[in-house]
Write a protein that holds these residues in place. Structure first.
Motif, PDB file in Angstrom:
ATOM      1  N   ALA A 188       1.136  -1.548  -0.276  1.00 24.24           N
ATOM      2  CA  ALA A 188      -0.064  -0.491   0.399  1.00 24.24           C
ATOM      3  C   ALA A 188       1.239   0.967  -0.160  1.00 24.24           C
ATOM      4  CB  ALA A 188      -1.346  -0.014   1.502  1.00 24.24           C
ATOM      5  N   SER A 189       0.482   2.396  -0.124  1.00 27.57           N
ATOM      6  CA  SER A 189       0.810   3.795  -0.868  1.00 27.57           C
ATOM      7  C   SER A 189       1.412   3.933   0.705  1.00 27.57           C
ATOM      8  CB  SER A 189      -0.318   4.692  -1.690  1.00 27.57           C
ATOM      9  OG  SER A 189       0.685   6.143  -1.414  1.00 27.57           O
ATOM     10  N   GLY A 190       2.460   4.185   0.976  1.00 30.56           N
ATOM     11  CA  GLY A 190       2.934   4.917   2.311  1.00 30.56           C
ATOM     12  C   GLY A 190       3.729   3.779   3.440  1.00 30.56           C
ATOM     13  N   HIS A 191       3.505   2.893   2.915  1.00 28.17           N
ATOM     14  CA  HIS A 191       3.832   1.507   3.375  1.00 28.17           C
ATOM     15  C   HIS A 191       5.144   1.774   4.395  1.00 28.17           C
ATOM     16  CE1 HIS A 191       4.632  -2.478   4.681  1.00 28.17           C
ATOM     17  NE2 HIS A 191       3.398  -3.049   4.430  1.00 28.17           N
ATOM     18  N   PRO A 192       5.018   1.515   5.715  1.00 23.01           N
ATOM     19  CA  PRO A 192       6.026   2.139   6.127  1.00 23.01           C
ATOM     20  C   PRO A 192       7.076   1.028   5.982  1.00 23.01           C
ATOM     21  CG  PRO A 192       4.936   0.926   7.918  1.00 23.01           C
ATOM     22  CD  PRO A 192       4.427   0.750   6.527  1.00 23.01           C
ATOM     23  N   SER A 193       7.459  -0.650   5.935  1.00 20.64           N
ATOM     24  CA  SER A 193       8.459  -1.236   5.319  1.00 20.64           C
ATOM     25  C   SER A 193       9.886  -0.734   4.778  1.00 20.64           C
ATOM     26  CB  SER A 193       8.460  -2.408   4.953  1.00 20.64           C
ATOM     27  OG  SER A 193       7.770  -2.251   3.339  1.00 20.64           O
ATOM     28  N   GLY A 194       9.715  -0.056   3.391  1.00 26.60           N
ATOM     29  CA  GLY A 194      10.301   1.297   2.795  1.00 26.60           C
ATOM     30  C   GLY A 194      10.661   1.725   3.775  1.00 26.60           C
ATOM     31  N   GLN A 195      10.612   2.552   4.141  1.00 32.50           N
ATOM     32  CA  GLN A 195      11.293   4.014   5.343  1.00 32.50           C
ATOM     33  C   GLN A 195      13.162   3.199   6.050  1.00 32.50           C
ATOM     34  OE1 GLN A 195       8.542   6.188   7.437  1.00 32.50           O
ATOM     35  NE2 GLN A 195      10.629   7.197   8.682  1.00 32.50           N
ATOM     36  N   ILE A 196      11.708   1.832   6.868  1.00 28.78           N
ATOM     37  CA  ILE A 196      12.905   1.396   7.483  1.00 28.78           C
ATOM     38  C   ILE A 196      14.485   0.336   7.186  1.00 28.78           C
ATOM     39  CG2 ILE A 196      12.938  -1.033   8.890  1.00 28.78           C
ATOM     40  CD1 ILE A 196       9.826  -0.700   9.551  1.00 28.78           C
ATOM     41  N   VAL A 197      14.161   0.203   5.750  1.00 29.01           N
ATOM     42  CA  VAL A 197      15.040  -0.032   4.412  1.00 29.01           C
ATOM     43  C   VAL A 197      16.049   1.230   4.443  1.00 29.01           C
ATOM     44  CG1 VAL A 197      15.580  -0.950   2.943  1.00 29.01           C
ATOM     45  CG2 VAL A 197      13.513  -2.843   3.898  1.00 29.01           C
ATOM     46  N   ILE A 198      15.294   1.895   3.767  1.00 29.86           N
ATOM     47  CA  ILE A 198      15.913   3.285   3.439  1.00 29.86           C
ATOM     48  C   ILE A 198      16.760   3.936   4.542  1.00 29.86           C
ATOM     49  CG2 ILE A 198      15.933   5.301   2.952  1.00 29.86           C
ATOM     50  CD1 ILE A 198      15.382   3.798   0.205  1.00 29.86           C
ATOM     51  N   GLU A 199      16.757   4.029   5.706  1.00 30.26           N
ATOM     52  CA  GLU A 199      17.128   4.094   6.980  1.00 30.26           C
ATOM     53  C   GLU A 199      18.548   3.424   7.374  1.00 30.26           C
ATOM     54  OE1 GLU A 199      14.636   4.249   9.914  1.00 30.26           O
ATOM     55  OE2 GLU A 199      13.585   5.181   9.654  1.00 30.26           O
ATOM     56  N   THR A 200      18.422   1.996   6.486  1.00 30.94           N
ATOM     57  CA  THR A 200      20.023   1.118   6.902  1.00 30.94           C
ATOM     58  C   THR A 200      21.085   1.393   5.483  1.00 30.94           C
ATOM     59  OG1 THR A 200      18.276  -0.749   6.322  1.00 30.94           O
ATOM     60  CG2 THR A 200      18.148  -0.468   8.509  1.00 30.94           C
ATOM     61  N   ILE A 201      20.278   1.706   4.595  1.00 28.79           N
ATOM     62  CA  ILE A 201      20.669   2.116   3.441  1.00 28.79           C
ATOM     63  C   ILE A 201      22.365   3.001   3.889  1.00 28.79           C
ATOM     64  CG2 ILE A 201      20.966   3.128   0.939  1.00 28.79           C
ATOM     65  CD1 ILE A 201      18.712   1.895   0.679  1.00 28.79           C
ATOM     66  N   PHE A 202      22.425   4.132   4.079  1.00 29.74           N
ATOM     67  CA  PHE A 202      22.988   5.370   4.202  1.00 29.74           C
ATOM     68  C   PHE A 202      24.399   4.286   5.014  1.00 29.74           C
ATOM     69  CE2 PHE A 202      19.046   6.874   4.300  1.00 29.74           C
ATOM     70  CZ  PHE A 202      19.598   8.017   2.256  1.00 29.74           C
ATOM     71  N   PRO A 203      23.683   4.065   6.368  1.00 30.46           N
ATOM     72  CA  PRO A 203      25.419   3.071   6.990  1.00 30.46           C
ATOM     73  C   PRO A 203      25.927   1.918   5.806  1.00 30.46           C
ATOM     74  CG  PRO A 203      23.943   3.234   8.231  1.00 30.46           C
ATOM     75  CD  PRO A 203      23.023   3.874   7.324  1.00 30.46           C
TER      76      PRO A 203
END
Length: 181
Positions: free
Chosen positions: A72-87
């Motif tokens: 669904a649009s605005g799904h929180p899983s994407g944000q969780i995964v994105i936050e681990t991309i930077f490290p």
């Protein structure tokens, strides 16, 4: 959105991330082969730029081959995964800097970066298996640097093997157990 519902939706839509782990493993395999024939610098370039293809290629498999719907649009899983991309990107930058200084550490540092990236997938998918795969990849990287085992030239192949096996297993687990929310 309730966290448990969001995790169930992510597990179903992305086949628990199995297709992404599988594709990542294939990229590590190609990076190892390229590194053996053309050098660590070229192998690392394959790993870095190939890594950018993991998500788009996994979406192709998830949607076209396995016929899973998008979350669904605005799904929180994407944000969780994105936050681990930077490290992870920070570790890949350090790996790149090591090419002329400590070439034997390049893939080990990259393995640590990718391994630690997987820890956030535990929250995104609600699947403890990501702590296991993240721990294994990180351990391979640390062991290669600190105890010199496995030898540096084997690191991409070991990481590839772990990710391919885990990717197939997670995909099969999702097909068997995950139902559309």
């Amino acid at each position: 959105m309730d966290l448990k519902i969001a995790q169930a939706e992510a597990r179903y839509s992305y086949l628990r991330g199995g297709t992404g782990a599988f594709i990542s493993g294939l990229i590590w395999l190609v990076a190892g082969l390229v590194s053996d024939s053309l050098g660590i610098s070229t192998g690392f370039i394959v790993l870095f730029f190939g890594g950018m293809l993991i998500f788009p290629l996994s979406i192709v498999l998830d949607r076209w081959i396995f016929k899973r719907p998008a979350v669904a649009s605005g799904h929180p899983s994407g944000q969780i995964v994105i936050e681990t991309i930077f490290p992870m990107m920070g570790m890949l930058f350090i790996a790149w800097l090591m090419i002329p200084l400590k070439p034997d550490w390049v893939f080990a540092i990259a393995a640590i970066g990718v391994g630690t990236h997987y820890f956030g997938f535990r929250s995104a998918y609600g699947d403890f298996n990501y702590w296991i795969i993240g721990g294994l990849l990180t351990l391979v990287g640390f062991a290669s640097i600190y105890i010199k085992q496995p030898n540096a030239q084997y690191v991409p192949y070991i990481i590839a093997g772990i990710e391919i096996v885990y990717g197939v297993w997670l995909t099969a687990l999702s097909i068997k157990n995950d139902k559309a929310p």
